[in-house]
Motif scaffolding. Structure first.
Motif, mmCIF file in Angstrom:
data_model
loop_
_atom_site.group_PDB
_atom_site.id
_atom_site.type_symbol
_atom_site.label_atom_id
_atom_site.label_comp_id
_atom_site.label_asym_id
_atom_site.label_seq_id
_atom_site.Cartn_x
_atom_site.Cartn_y
_atom_site.Cartn_z
ATOM 1 N N UNK A 173 -19.469 -33.515 52.101
ATOM 2 C CA UNK A 173 -19.161 -33.259 53.513
ATOM 3 C C UNK A 173 -18.388 -34.430 54.115
ATOM 4 N N UNK A 174 -17.717 -34.151 55.238
ATOM 5 C CA UNK A 174 -17.052 -35.193 56.018
ATOM 6 C C UNK A 174 -17.568 -35.130 57.443
ATOM 7 N N UNK A 175 -17.646 -36.276 58.073
ATOM 8 C CA UNK A 175 -18.022 -36.388 59.468
ATOM 9 C C UNK A 175 -16.870 -37.067 60.197
ATOM 10 N N UNK B 291 -10.923 -40.674 65.612
ATOM 11 C CA UNK B 291 -10.004 -40.765 64.478
ATOM 12 C C UNK B 291 -10.693 -41.273 63.205
ATOM 13 N N UNK B 292 -11.996 -41.559 63.298
ATOM 14 C CA UNK B 292 -12.747 -42.093 62.158
ATOM 15 C C UNK B 292 -13.328 -40.960 61.316
ATOM 16 N N UNK B 293 -13.184 -41.056 60.003
ATOM 17 C CA UNK B 293 -13.709 -40.049 59.088
ATOM 18 C C UNK B 293 -14.678 -40.727 58.127
ATOM 19 N N UNK B 294 -15.879 -40.166 57.984
ATOM 20 C CA UNK B 294 -16.875 -40.656 57.039
ATOM 21 C C UNK B 294 -17.091 -39.593 55.974
ATOM 22 N N UNK C 298 -17.426 -44.078 49.682
ATOM 23 C CA UNK C 298 -16.010 -44.321 49.943
ATOM 24 C C UNK C 298 -15.200 -43.062 49.645
ATOM 25 N N UNK C 299 -14.030 -42.977 50.227
ATOM 26 C CA UNK C 299 -13.169 -41.812 50.052
ATOM 27 C C UNK C 299 -12.810 -41.586 48.591
ATOM 28 N N UNK C 300 -12.585 -42.658 47.840
ATOM 29 C CA UNK C 300 -12.207 -42.531 46.440
ATOM 30 C C UNK C 300 -13.318 -41.860 45.621
#
Length: 58
Positions: A22-24, A28-31, A49-51
């Protein structure tokens, strides 16, 4: 795919299967996070982390 989550109730790390990626977003911040479940059915969340999220989400 498995991932290590921290179980707050038992105060230890557990390795379990990822049930959801999931993403939160907040402004403009994405976790990025993984969701999982303990053996007794409690929900677990691990922010990554995104990677790492991209590898598992393929």
């Amino acid at each position: 795919m498995d991932h290590t989550f921290y179980d707050v109730k038992n105060k230890k790390s557990v390795t379990t299967k990822i049930t959801e990626c999931v993403t939160y977003t907040k402004g403009s911040r994405v976790s990025y996070a993984f969701k999982g479940k303990t053996e007794d059915g409690r929900n677990l969340t691990a922010f990554v982390k995104k990677e790492v999220w991209d590898k598992a989400n393929k």
